[in-house]
Design a protein around this motif. Structure first.
Motif, mmCIF file in Angstrom:
data_model
loop_
_atom_site.group_PDB
_atom_site.id
_atom_site.type_symbol
_atom_site.label_atom_id
_atom_site.label_comp_id
_atom_site.label_asym_id
_atom_site.label_seq_id
_atom_site.Cartn_x
_atom_site.Cartn_y
_atom_site.Cartn_z
ATOM 1 N N LYS A 34 -3.352 1.480 4.039
ATOM 2 C CA LYS A 34 -3.569 1.460 5.504
ATOM 3 C C LYS A 34 -4.697 2.418 5.892
ATOM 4 N N ALA B 149 -2.075 -13.403 7.638
ATOM 5 C CA ALA B 149 -0.950 -12.604 7.113
ATOM 6 C C ALA B 149 0.281 -13.467 6.898
ATOM 7 N N LYS C 186 0.324 -13.356 0.733
ATOM 8 C CA LYS C 186 1.033 -12.096 0.540
ATOM 9 C C LYS C 186 0.048 -10.936 0.595
ATOM 10 N N GLU C 187 0.608 -9.731 0.470
ATOM 11 C CA GLU C 187 -0.232 -8.540 0.430
ATOM 12 C C GLU C 187 -1.177 -8.621 -0.761
ATOM 13 N N ARG D 202 -9.174 -6.250 7.904
ATOM 14 C CA ARG D 202 -7.831 -6.823 7.705
ATOM 15 C C ARG D 202 -7.874 -8.321 7.424
ATOM 16 N N GLU E 84 -1.896 -1.434 -4.910
ATOM 17 C CA GLU E 84 -1.055 -0.433 -4.276
ATOM 18 C C GLU E 84 -0.231 0.295 -5.317
ATOM 19 N N HIS F 121 -3.519 -12.228 12.004
ATOM 20 C CA HIS F 121 -2.088 -12.544 12.050
ATOM 21 C C HIS F 121 -1.794 -13.872 11.364
ATOM 22 N N ARG G 199 -5.258 -6.659 2.900
ATOM 23 C CA ARG G 199 -4.070 -6.189 3.612
ATOM 24 C C ARG G 199 -3.289 -5.258 2.693
ATOM 25 N N GLY G 200 -2.554 -4.365 3.287
ATOM 26 C CA GLY G 200 -1.768 -3.456 2.451
ATOM 27 C C GLY G 200 -0.657 -2.836 3.261
ATOM 28 N N SER G 201 0.445 -2.550 2.599
ATOM 29 C CA SER G 201 1.578 -1.971 3.327
ATOM 30 C C SER G 201 1.773 -0.493 2.991
ATOM 31 N N SER G 202 1.145 -0.035 1.897
ATOM 32 C CA SER G 202 1.327 1.373 1.530
ATOM 33 C C SER G 202 0.457 2.260 2.417
ATOM 34 N N THR G 203 0.782 3.537 2.468
ATOM 35 C CA THR G 203 0.024 4.465 3.320
ATOM 36 C C THR G 203 -1.452 4.559 2.894
#
Lengths: 137, 474
Positions: free
Chosen positions: B34, B86, B90-91, B23, B95, B83, B27-31
């Protein structure tokens, strides 16, 4: 048209892959079942005939060996003497009363017996010994 | 039961450490992103903790509490740094813009879930049954990797001299897997087959997880199912994992390195190429073949991007990759020097006679013929997997996005260069070629199978997906 072709492609690829995957599990399950079935002393062959006299004829008997048969003696010696190689369990019975063990290093036999609650009943030539499960005190 | 809990806690600790480290880079927010971070974390964590234990426990002879405390401290620091990072950026991973999760109706979702879960459960059941039956693994498992772990566990103060004495058990082999097993034994308080079974299990299924999530990220869910089922359908791959061979952990790192380079070529997040270098370094720290593959990957990447618009940042890419690679690579060199037993390949390469074998056409043709025949009989499918994959490619067609095709090309270039290198090693070896090929070639192929599946599917158009034409970069 494209969706139909994609469906055929996916089915074509997944079918043999899934077949191979489940076939492997099935084969392993069959060998697992046969391996966990209890053996009679007589089934173990002439190598352990002498143990019949020790009263194990009618008992469920397991079999262990501390290494595959086809190895160089040098490798076994180093593993057993220097690093206390734990015997490779090939237990043919889930809960045997007696265990026929093929252990070339006597130190391994006694340590295995102590660890697993077995007592040596009789020793034989070529590293074969008969162990009997002790009842917990 | 307490032993199992302690060893599971040990696995959870290195896995959490790995996820926290990954991480820091991505980083990533999509399933799928992750999932990818989660599965990459398993191997990166195992590699990192093996270095910590090597330096603090094996080399410095500190008590086990120190490497444990160091791991927990590193985990806390990585979470805190993650943290902070982050908040700043940005991400930064590729994705999908829109999910291609199969339809809104119920039955395609159920079918999809069944196709993922059923082979995974079947493979897990096979793994558990095989491990019950053969708890110490097959030949290389107990005679090399677990034996090395035993030396480290039982004779940590004079491990190097004891290891050097194991002339027949390849004392030059790297220590990632033996250290990971030894660590679980130390945490568990005793030597047990559970440690090596757990390590084999984690790497086998984390490899499938990385493959699934990486393809889902770059190509969509259906393509991910196709890739994962193909890998789990390779029964010899799962068998090799249960047999406790280091080839499966190696294949994890090879796949991770290729996946991260692929993500980098699409997203241009330079942290990813550094992470790819780290994965390549861990591959070298797992097995000697890792050196060859990582060099082939870097060379293949340079070769392919040199003619593209990306060549402007190539030097920086190599620097990032190289610095991260150097950390585990230097540890590997240090461990080899401490044992003082050179690898077979380096020994052969130092002799003129060995190189003269490259002129023996009979020997070369023998090796090539075996490469062909072993490839053809790689697994026990009802139809040869090569034919099935070829038919699949013909039916679905070629991937329309050039950026995604390029990622597949990098993987193929790495495989091709590795195979050329392996052929060279077989030819110059002092062993009987037939014996050498028969005892190792199938495993060499299986190491490359996950990378091959990934690269192959990058070339094929995703089934049931027609909307996307551009790379999905955030």
């Amino acid at each position: 048209m494209s969706i139909r072709r994609d469906t055929i492609a996916v089915i074509l690829l997944l079918t043999p892959a899934l077949w191979s995957n489940f076939h492997q599990l099935l084969v392993q399950w069959k060998s697992f079942e046969s391996a966990t079935a209890p053996y009679d002393v007589a089934q173990l062959g002439s190598e352990v005939q002498t143990f019949k006299e020790a009263g194990a004829r009618q008992e469920r008997v397991g079999y262990i060996s501390d290494a595959p048969q086809d190895q160089a003696a040098e490798m076994l010696d180093v593993m057993h003497l220097q690093f206390h190689f734990i015997p490779t369990l090939v237990v043919k019975s889930t809960d045997p009363a007696f265990v026929v063990a093929h252990i070339r290093n006597p130190a391994n036999a006694s340590s295995f017996g102590l660890r697993n609650g077995f007592a040596v009943v009789r020793t034989c030539s070529d590293g074969f010994i008969l162990l009997k499960r002790q009842l917990p005190k | 039961m307490i032993l199992l809990l302690r060893e599971l806690l040990g696995v959870a600790l290195f896995w959490a450490l790995g996820v926290a480290i990954v991480r820091l880079f991505a980083r990533g927010s999509s399933t799928p992103a992750k999932f990818l971070i989660l599965f990459l974390g398993a191997g990166i964590g195992a590699g990192t903790s093996s270095i910590i234990w090597f330096l603090l426990y094996v080399v410095a002879h500190l008590k086990p509490i120190f490497p444990i405390a160091f791991e927990i401290g590193s985990l806390s620091a990585a979470i805190w740094a993650g943290h902070r990072i982050a908040e700043r950026r940005k991400e930064q991973v590729v994705e999908p813009k829109s999910s291609d999760f199969p339809g809104s109706r119920r039955w395609p979702k159920l079918l999809f879930a069944l196709l993922v879960v059923a082979p995974a459960l079947s493979s897990a059941a096979y793994f558990c049954m095989f491990s019950w039956f053969v708890p110490y693994g097959e030949w290389d498992g107990w005679a090399i990797w677990n034996l090395h772990a035993r030396v480290l566990f039982n004779a940590v103060h004079f491990w190097a001299s004891e290891m050097a004495a194991l002339g027949y058990a390849h004392p030059d082999y790297p220590l990632l897997e033996p250290l990971a097993i030894m660590r679980l034994w130390v945490l568990g308080g005793r030597e047990s087959p559970l440690g090596s079974i757990l390590i084999g299990f984690v790497f086998t299924f984390a490899t499938a997880g990385v493959l699934f999530s990486a393809i889902a990220l770059l190509k969509g869910w259906w393509q991910a199912v196709v890739g994962t089922v193909t890998l789990l359908g390779m029964s010899t791959f799962v068998h090799l994992g249960a047999a406790q061979y280091a080839d499966v952990p190696l294949s994890f790192f090879l796949l991770s390195a290729v996946v991260l380079v692929a993500c980098y070529t699409v997203s241009r997040n330079r942290y990813l190429i550094a992470l790819a270098g780290l994965a390549g370094g861990f591959a070298a720290w797992t097995k000697n073949e890792g050196w060859l593959f990582t060099a082939a990957l870097l060379f293949g990447y340079c070769l392919l991007v040199f003619r593209q618009e990306m060549k402007t940042g190539l030097r920086r890419d190599i620097q990032c990759f190289g610095v991260a690679f150097a950390i585990p690579a230097l540890i590997t060199v240090l461990a080899t020097k401490m044992v003082g037993s050179p690898s077979d390949v380096l020994r052969w390469a130092s002799k003129l006679d060995s190189w003269l074998r490259l002129l023996e056409w009979k020997r070369i043709s023998l090796v090539l013929a075996n490469f062909g025949s072993k490839l053809w009989s790689l697994d026990n499918w009802i139809i040869n997997p090569i034919l099935v994959l070829a038919a699949f490619a013909l039916l679905v067609g070629v991937e329309p996005r050039a950026a995604i095709r390029r990622t597949g090309l990098i993987g193929f270039a790495a495989i091709l260069l590795t195979l050329i290198g392996e052929i060279g090693i077989y030819v110059i070896s002092e062993h009987d070629v037939i014996w050498y090929v028969n005892t190792s070639l199938q495993r060499l192929y299986l190491q490359l199978v996950p990378v091959f599946i990934f690269s192959f599917l990058m070339f094929c158009r995703s089934p049931f997906l027609s909307g996307r034409t551009e790379p999905n970069v955030v």
